[in-house]
Design a protein around this motif. Structure first.
Motif, short mmCIF file in Angstrom:
data_model
loop_
_atom_site.label_atom_id
_atom_site.label_comp_id
_atom_site.label_asym_id
_atom_site.label_seq_id
_atom_site.Cartn_x
_atom_site.Cartn_y
_atom_site.Cartn_z
N ASN A 71 -6.50 24.74 15.44
CA ASN A 71 -5.31 24.62 14.58
C ASN A 71 -5.53 23.61 13.47
N ALA A 72 -6.20 22.49 13.81
CA ALA A 72 -6.48 21.48 12.79
C ALA A 72 -7.37 22.05 11.69
N LYS A 73 -8.39 22.81 12.07
CA LYS A 73 -9.28 23.39 11.07
C LYS A 73 -8.56 24.43 10.21
N GLN A 74 -7.62 25.17 10.80
CA GLN A 74 -6.83 26.11 10.02
C GLN A 74 -5.99 25.37 8.98
N GLN A 75 -5.41 24.24 9.38
CA GLN A 75 -4.63 23.44 8.44
C GLN A 75 -5.51 22.89 7.32
N ILE A 76 -6.70 22.42 7.68
CA ILE A 76 -7.63 21.87 6.68
C ILE A 76 -7.99 22.94 5.66
N LEU B 139 0.82 -1.20 0.00
CA LEU B 139 0.00 0.00 0.00
C LEU B 139 0.86 1.26 0.00
N HIS B 140 0.55 2.18 -0.91
CA HIS B 140 1.17 3.50 -0.95
C HIS B 140 0.02 4.50 -0.80
N LEU B 141 -0.14 5.05 0.39
CA LEU B 141 -1.27 5.93 0.69
C LEU B 141 -0.78 7.36 0.84
N ALA B 142 -1.55 8.31 0.32
CA ALA B 142 -1.09 9.69 0.27
C ALA B 142 -2.07 10.63 0.95
N GLN B 143 -1.52 11.56 1.74
CA GLN B 143 -2.31 12.61 2.35
C GLN B 143 -1.84 13.97 1.86
N ASN B 144 -2.75 14.94 1.93
CA ASN B 144 -2.47 16.29 1.45
C ASN B 144 -2.05 17.18 2.61
N LEU B 145 -0.82 17.68 2.57
CA LEU B 145 -0.33 18.60 3.59
C LEU B 145 -1.06 19.95 3.47
N PRO B 146 -1.22 20.69 4.56
CA PRO B 146 -0.55 20.49 5.85
C PRO B 146 -1.28 19.58 6.83
N PHE B 147 -2.54 19.18 6.56
CA PHE B 147 -3.26 18.36 7.54
C PHE B 147 -3.16 16.90 7.12
N ARG C 116 -10.36 14.23 11.06
CA ARG C 116 -9.62 14.38 12.32
C ARG C 116 -9.60 13.11 13.15
N LYS C 117 -10.48 12.16 12.86
CA LYS C 117 -10.53 10.92 13.64
C LYS C 117 -10.62 9.72 12.70
N PRO C 118 -9.56 9.44 11.95
CA PRO C 118 -9.60 8.33 11.00
C PRO C 118 -9.50 6.98 11.70
N PRO C 119 -9.94 5.89 11.06
CA PRO C 119 -9.85 4.54 11.63
C PRO C 119 -8.43 3.98 11.50
N TYR C 120 -7.53 4.59 12.20
CA TYR C 120 -6.10 4.28 12.05
C TYR C 120 -5.64 3.19 13.02
N SER C 121 -5.91 3.40 14.32
CA SER C 121 -5.36 2.49 15.33
C SER C 121 -6.25 1.29 15.61
N VAL C 122 -7.52 1.34 15.24
CA VAL C 122 -8.46 0.26 15.52
C VAL C 122 -7.97 -1.06 14.92
N PRO C 123 -8.14 -2.20 15.60
CA PRO C 123 -7.75 -3.47 14.99
C PRO C 123 -8.41 -3.67 13.63
N GLY C 124 -7.59 -3.99 12.63
CA GLY C 124 -8.09 -4.12 11.27
C GLY C 124 -8.13 -2.80 10.52
N GLY C 125 -7.57 -1.73 11.11
CA GLY C 125 -7.60 -0.41 10.52
C GLY C 125 -6.37 -0.09 9.68
N VAL C 126 -6.14 1.20 9.48
CA VAL C 126 -5.09 1.65 8.55
C VAL C 126 -3.70 1.22 9.02
N TYR C 127 -3.43 1.33 10.32
CA TYR C 127 -2.11 0.93 10.83
C TYR C 127 -1.83 -0.54 10.53
#
Length: 430
Positions: free
Chosen positions: A305-310, A275-283, A321-332
């Motif tokens: 600050n997060a909304k300013q970055q968005i 997997l090569h996943l891409a996010q858009n800076l600055p958020f 702001r709350k992606p399914p990253y750490s959940v078992p079976g998630g992005v991590y």
């Protein structure tokens, strides 16, 4: 201009299901409509009775019905379309670059009429909800998902409640006249996608309402997973690399799960797709966490600050702001399992790569897709892919300018506008 005939979505006996739902963390079998596992809290995952992929004779995503969590047929034209690149491949020096074009490009056989791969989530979700007996479905969206669900629901017997922040209001159009079962709730420009999610959760708790589930919805993930399936079927193998721009990362999870199913099939190769996943800076919270190989995303991020970055992003569709990253079976877990990589893409790089793709391939693409193209360009520059590797680039949206040539795009007007999260929603909801 073309006219549209909407397919009839089927209602089928759930006792005939070709799948079960299990927790991707602890493996416990879950009820058919479960969105969480109480003991583990891992993402629910569909486990299909057919270990090998059997293709059906349908023009769209119904071709992959064997690995979709619905019980009735899906007779729709909307579906993923994979082709081997010549133009962009030549520019980048790649011999096996395949493009999953998930938008409108009829000359290539791409017939997603909202221009976004979110349509691949919408059709199986609506059909699954109807099969489960739900009639009022609530979802939050930055724009593209709401558009896709509205289009898929036109003329159906299910009520759709779409909650969209101010930045996404202009994206709420469909290629036909909206019908009365589509309810659009807009929010002020001070709110973002995460605020829309919180409001949608409140609405979903009202009597008779059902949340579509977001990342925990197996129909959404497996619908998106058909991009990987179509790519592998077209190539005749699991791609070595998979590129996609992400906000929540749910599409990355979907590609990983589909890759695991193809690996278990035994006919498509012996390695998972990287997997090569891409996010858009600055958020870019997933990019930031993965740089340090952290399983957890910092939950103490300053909201202002997060909304300013968005607001500074080239495409705020890729913000959560709350992606399914750490959940078992998630992005991590998906990144760890596939030895994946995450990219942080600047606005200027995304814009230049949008132009690069459009000039090389001859079709317009959406801003989020350009972020995915930029990740591929960076991977080539840093030698993360070899020139003869089999690569699947998910163009998550495109062909909107082409779509305007064939269809009249109709704006959906909000039924309700929200200026404050303190509102008593049950008193003002139409």
């Amino acid at each position: 201009m073309h006219s549209i005939v909407q397919p009839s979505l089927q209602h089928t006996d759930n006792s005939l299901s070709n799948f079960t739902i299990k927790c991707s963390g602890c493996g416990a079998e879950l009820p058919n409509e479960a969105l969480t596992c109480q003991s583990d809290n891992g993402l629910p995952r569909a486990v299909y009775s057919s270990r090998q992929l059997q293709l059906h004779d349908h023009p769209g995503m119904g071709r992959f019905l064997e690995w979709l969590p619905v019980n009735g047929p899906m007779d729709i034209k909307s579906g993923p379309k994979t082709y081997k690149s010549t133009g962009l491949a030549r520019e980048l020096g790649l011999t096996n670059l395949y493009v999953g074009f998930n938008g409108y490009w009829p000359e290539k056989g791409a017939n997603i009429l909202t221009g976004s791969f979110k349509e691949l989530e919408a059709y199986p979700t609506i059909q699954r909800m109807q099969e489960l007996g739900h009639r009022k479905l609530v979802l939050a969206s930055a724009g593209n998902t709401a558009r896709a669900f509205a289009h898929a629901a036109v003329g159906s017997n299910i009520e759709i409640y779409l909650v969209v922040p101010g930045s996404g209001i202009d994206r709420i159009w469909i290629p036909e006249e909206p019908t009365g079962n589509i309810h659009f709730i807009s929010m002020a420009k001070t709110f973002d996608y995460t605020d829309a999610i919180m409001l949608a959760e409140r609405i979903a708790r009202l009597p008779g309402m059902t949340s579509e589930g977001g990342a925990r919805n197996v129909a959404r993930r497996d619908g998106m997973g058909t991009v990987m399936l179509d790519g592998a079927v077209t190539m005749g193998r699991i791609p070595d690399h998979y590129f996609q721009a992400i906000g929540s990362g749910t599409g990355g999870i979907a590609a990983w799960e589909a890759s695991m199913r193809l690996l278990a099939d035994g006919r498509f190769g012996k390695r998972l797709s990287k997997l090569h996943l891409a996010q858009n800076l600055p958020f870019a919270p997933i990019f930031d966490a993965w740089q340090h190989k952290c399983r957890e995303i910092d939950e103490e991020v300053d909201v202002h600050n997060a909304k300013q970055q968005i607001n500074k992003m080239y495409t705020d569709i890729l913000s959560n702001r709350k992606p399914p990253y750490s959940v078992p079976g998630g992005v991590y877990d998906a990144l760890m399992s596939s030895n994946g990589h995450v990219y942080g893409i600047s606005n200027s790089r995304a814009r230049s790569c949008k132009n690069l793709f459009e000039e090389a391939e001859g079709i317009d693409i959406m801003a989020p897709a350009a972020v995915g193209v930029a990740a591929l360009v960076e991977a080539v520059e840093f030698g993360r892919v070899k020139s003869d590797d089999h690569i699947l680039l998910n163009i998550t949206g495109g062909g909107v300018e082409r779509l305007k040539e064939d269809f009249e795009l109709c704006k959906i007007k909000p039924e309700l506008h929200i200026d404050s999260l303190d509102v008593e929603i049950e008193e003002i909801l139409p």
